[in-house]
Design an enzyme around this catalytic site. Structure first.
Site, PDB file in Angstrom:
ATOM      1  N   ASP A  22      -5.029  12.520 164.617  1.00 40.35           N
ATOM      2  CA  ASP A  22      -5.642  13.444 165.337  1.00 40.35           C
ATOM      3  C   ASP A  22      -4.945  13.919 166.475  1.00 40.35           C
ATOM      4  O   ASP A  22      -4.145  13.270 167.014  1.00 40.35           O
ATOM      5  CB  ASP A  22      -7.116  13.438 165.582  1.00 40.35           C
ATOM      6  CG  ASP A  22      -7.921  13.126 164.395  1.00 40.35           C
ATOM      7  OD1 ASP A  22      -7.407  13.668 163.520  1.00 40.35           O
ATOM      8  OD2 ASP A  22      -9.055  12.590 164.514  1.00 40.35           O
ATOM      9  N   GLU A  51      -5.049   8.719 159.744  1.00 35.87           N
ATOM     10  CA  GLU A  51      -6.045   8.053 160.540  1.00 35.87           C
ATOM     11  C   GLU A  51      -7.496   8.405 160.105  1.00 35.87           C
ATOM     12  O   GLU A  51      -7.866   9.601 159.876  1.00 35.87           O
ATOM     13  CB  GLU A  51      -5.992   8.747 162.063  1.00 35.87           C
ATOM     14  CG  GLU A  51      -7.209   8.272 162.744  1.00 35.87           C
ATOM     15  CD  GLU A  51      -7.193   9.129 164.415  1.00 35.87           C
ATOM     16  OE1 GLU A  51      -5.990   9.964 164.346  1.00 35.87           O
ATOM     17  OE2 GLU A  51      -7.882   9.063 165.137  1.00 35.87           O
TER      18      GLU A  51
END
Ligand code: 1YM
Length: 660
Positions: A521, A448
């Site tokens: 995350d 990400e």
């Protein structure tokens, strides 16, 4: 299993009277030998001795009550979890026969509960269809119970018998009172020495199964209760569906629509050659299909001849109607099976007196006569439905021809990219590929954000680890239209990087990595991206998940430093343990950094904590039950926002913990 044991096992499965009729009558030892075989190899009869096997025992007893309902003698069944983890199943049928059976010299009840294969033997019912063990269920459950009691109300009398310690009769069946009703009550306590993992019944598991049974057997009322613990914790739910599988389809589609579904449920039923067929189907505005089939109330997860018959008829009739009513012109391509099943939810349920199952897990129906029976019955009724409901037919035609057009457009797009040299051979510019071509050892990290992508790129083992950074969120594929999905750049990059194509053309033998690692995350956004990626893999590269190639990286949540020594903690518990280990004084000196995102870690830290195969922890994504997974993805990615939020908070249920 060696040959000798196999022979013994087989021997025990042959009904005793076929072996030696003279020795049979009243011979307790032989009976117990049969039940002993069950105790020796419980897995052979109930699949496993885990929680699944434990619940299997409940299904077996419920099946007998359902059979009585299908025979037309019973309409209400109670399933109750009692204090102390015992189960009671009752029905208001005829009651198990209580007279002495000449061949065994015992009462009907005792015979059914102590002799393997007693069930179908002296029963004259042709409709012994429910369940998997075909009549041996009762004795198998008895063999695996610490104790089991049967009470029968029949012909004005109440009869009672109790077995202990794996099926030993305490005292033969005894009349203990009078009554004016009829039915059977069975209570048992599973044997903790057999079910070593757990003897705890799960209310949710039993409730879900009972609900499914109620859908599949219309008109039967089933009440499930949990009476464990204090009164405010007790639960009770009642299921009864007069519409049967028709209501099942509505139930499955419940999360698909915010407004009323414009498509109706199409329902079909019929009987031919003792085979009962019941089908319900309904389109919705999504692009995925949920087609589930059952034979004798058991989910045939790998399909089989009943599902083939359904698909054949569906494609044939849709094409016929489309041509006859000019929804397809003369030169148009015919609709494919995939076109007509896009956005379709369907239940195919048949009841067969003699089912044959195939495949590794016996999850595929093999009876070849079923194909034509289902195809003819369903085809005829679907055709009539379309002709009698032109407005619905028009809506359905709009849907299936759109699917066909999207398919043709996607194919043309693929052909163009291939011709222009942009096809399979070219890799996305954002991919930092690995050097090795040994796919078994190669890993693709989908990361990400660009900054984390940078750290991963610099920290990785270049030989075997590739990195694909994703910018922002990818599309929610459950809601997006097919065309949009493949126009999405992030998804396009992923398809190219993985290299096996997608959808029906997905070829797992062509993939370029055997580990696809999702690295996001540890916050809500990260969870969301992870779910979107998993949904994409599940819907368009399913074998990737089925074969265990998809993983979730586990970055640490904290870095705790003391002097020049760093400790990484992956959760709050580990941090607490570290504090305890260091003692109160040293703990005070700890400098704790909470990682908000992967981007906060430099390349070395990311390697050390999350990517180094020697040290990292990863979760492997598994899917045990396709129907359950469909439901989860559906709830997650469908319209029900509350449900989705709840799930994301609780985090992926279909992920099994596995340290690598
Ligand atoms: C709570 C569990 O087992 N009900 C039940 C079982 C049987 C009958 C009725 C029954 C069947 C028949 C005739 C028949 C069974 N009978 C046998 C056997 N509920 C539960 N209710 N009379 C009663 O099939 O002809 C096996 S199961 F073999 F004894 F007939």
């Amino acid at each position: 299993m060696d040959n000798e044991t196999l022979e013994q096992e087989k021997g025990n499965l042959i009904p005793k009277e076929e072996k030696s009729p003279s020795k049979y009558t009243g011979d307790d030892i032989q009976v117990l030998e049969g039940l002993e075989a069950v105790r020796k190899r419980p897995g052979m009869y109930i699949g496993s001795t885990s929680s699944t096997g434990l619940h299997h025992c409940v299904w077996e007893i419920i099946d007998n009550a359902i059979d009585e309902a299908l025979a037309g003698y019973c309409d209400t069944i109670h399933v109750t979890i009692n204090e102390g983890n015992t189960i009671t199943v009752t029905d208001n049928g005829r009651g198990i026969p209580v007279d002495i059976v000449s061949k065994s010299g015992k009462s009907g009840v005792e015979t059914v509960y102590t002799i393997l294969h007693a069930g179908g033997k002296f029963s004259n019912s042709i409709y012994k269809v429910s369940g998997g063990l075909h009549g041996v269920g009762a004795s198998v459950v008895n063999a695996l119970s610490e104790w089991l009691e049967v009470t029968v109300h029949k012909d004005g009398g109440i009869y009672y018998i109790r077995f202990e310690n794996g099926g030993h009769t305490v005292e033969p069946l005894k009349r203990i009172g009078d009554c004016s009703d009829s039915g059977t009550i069975v209570t048992f306590k599973p044997d903790g020495t057999v079910f070593t993992e757990t003897t705890e019944f799960d209310y949710g598991t039993i409730r879900d199964r009972v609900r499914q049974m109620a859908f599949l057997n219309k008109g039967v009322r089933i009440i499930v209760s949990d009476n464990r613990g204090s009164e405010e914790n007790h639960q009770r739910e009642e299921f009864c569906y007069e519409g049967g599988v028709k209501e099942y389809v509505t139930y499955l589609n419940r999360n698909k629509e915010t407004e009323e579904n414009p498509y109706e449920v199409v329902y079909c039923e019929g009987v031919q050659d003792d085979i009962t067929v019941e089908i319900a189907m309904q389109y919705n505005d999504s692009y995925t299909s949920m087609i589930y089939s059952f034979c004798n109330n058991i989910n045939t997860g790998d399909g089989g001849t009943h599902e083939e018959g359904f698909r054949m008829a569906l494609t044939r009739v849709m094409n016929k109607y489309a041509r006859a009513n000019k929804f397809l012109k003369e030169n148009d391509e015919s609709l494919t099976q995939d076109d007509v099943k896009e956005g379709l939810t369907a239940i195919i349920s048949i009841k067969h007196p003699n089912p044959q199952y195939e495949g590794q897990t016996k999850g595929k129906l093999g009876n070849s006569e079923v194909r034509a029976i289902v195809s003819n019955l369903f085809g005829e009724q679907l055709e009539r439905y379309l002709n009698e409901n032109p407005r619905q037919a028009k809506a359905i035609m709009g849907k299936v021809t759109l699917a066909a057009n999207a398919r043709i457009a996607a194919r043309k797009a693929r052909e163009t990219t291939r011709k222009s040299g942009l096809g399979i051979s070219s890799l996305p510019g954002k991919l930092f590929d690995c050097q090795s071509k040994e796919v078994e050892k190669c890993e693709l990290y989908i990361v990400e954000g660009n900054s984390a992508g940078g750290s991963a790129k610099n920290g990785r083992d270049r030989k075997y680890q590739a990195v694909l950074p994703l910018r922002g969120k990818i599309l929610n594929v459950e809601k997006a239209q097919l065309k949009r999905i493949f126009a999405n750049a992030e998804i396009g990059n992923m398809i190219l990087a993985i290299g096996g194509g997608y959808g029906n053309d997905f070829d797992v033998s062509k993939i370029r990595y055997h580990k696809i690692v999702i690295m996001t995350d540890a916050d809500v956004d990260g969870s969301h991206i992870r779910i979107l990626l998993l949904t994409f893999f599940y819907r368009f590269m399913k074998p990737l998940i089925e074969q265990g190639y998809v993983y979730i990286a586990q970055p640490p949540l904290y870095k705790a430093s003391r002097g020049n020594k760093d400790y990484y903690c992956y959760n709050d518990e580990q941090l607490a343990v570290l504090r305890e280990k260091l003692g109160p004084v040293a703990s005070k000196l700890l400098k704790i950094q909470r990682y908000k995102g992967l981007g906060e870690m430099n390349a070395e830290q990311l390697w050390e904590t999350t990517m180094d195969p020697e040290k990292r922890k990863m979760l492997r994504v598994t899917i045990d039950d396709a129907m359950e997974a469909d439901k989860i993805f559906d709830e997650l990615m469908g319209e029900d926002v509350l449900c989705r939020k709840e799930f994301i908070k609780e985090n992926a249920k279909f992920v099994n913990n596995l340290d690598i």
